[in-house]
Design an enzyme around this catalytic site. Sequence first.
Site: not given
Ligand code: IPE
Ligand code: IPE
Ligand code: MG
Length: 248
Positions: A26-27, A43, A137
């Site tokens: 995430d992030g 991404h 793995l």
């Molecule tokens: C969870 O992250 C899904 C993935 C990392 C693929 P999100 O960014 O979509 O989740 P929420 O919306 O913060 O809960």
């Molecule tokens: C996680 O990063 C990747 C996916 C959900 C595919 P995000 O796109 O959710 O990143 P933030 O949470 O907006 O920073």
């Molecule tokens: Mg996110």
Amino acid sequence: MSTIKYPLPPEVDPARLPRHIAVIMDGNGRWAKKNKLKVALGHRAGTENLREIIRNCSDIGVEALTLYAFSTENWNRSQTEVEALMQLILDFFHSEIDELDQKNVRILILGDKSGLPGPQRQVLEQAEARTAANTGLSLNIAVNYGGRAELVRAAQLLAREVQSGLRTPESIDEAAFAGKLYTAGLPEVDLLIRTSGEMRLSNFLLYQCSYAEFVFPEELWPDFHVPQLHRCIAEFQSRSRRYGGREE
Ligand code: IPE
Ligand code: IPE
Ligand code: MG
């Protein structure tokens, strides 16, 4: 044995590694914003660290690594963002599949592949088929994955077996249930990592994380590299896992 590019630091005990690590990557969006880039580039940056992370898990002897790549809820994002993520799935497999296969990595897709566009479905199915007999793995990638949908699907599969006389309701125990999840045959999740400081599961591995240790590093996913992974493993090893019992 080939040399390990990032050996374990002294604070990590190689004899007590987590067997199964799951990661909510995430992030990426916040990383893009911070760097004044379009979200798609966030991404993309979030796939560039993957190779080293996967390679290191394979090198140090982790049995299973599960990555949350796209949730059933991620369809709610803009069409442009969804398309960018779908394109990255193709790019990732095109560039990595040869090395993964050569490293004896077995790829398993968790989630509903039938809900994906044709090219993505095909690439994922090919990767699974090509690496099915590999014994290293287990790299599990959750795509169009939702934990609740997975549980409902397991219930439906079992109900069908009862209906057709293959089993009795009484024969459904935890092992039978786990056997109908996408993760059938894999060890339980030991360590769940979610980057970017968010502290929630977001519908990930609801059943499999029952006794996982959760670690929430602050780094945004594109800034998460092997040293950060090792820090999470050290944190995991510092925890006392009691499973409801009492420490001696
Ligand atoms: C969870 O992250 C899904 C993935 C990392 C693929 P999100 O960014 O979509 O989740 P929420 O919306 O913060 O809960
Ligand atoms: C996680 O990063 C990747 C996916 C959900 C595919 P995000 O796109 O959710 O990143 P933030 O949470 O907006 O920073
Ligand atoms: Mg996110």
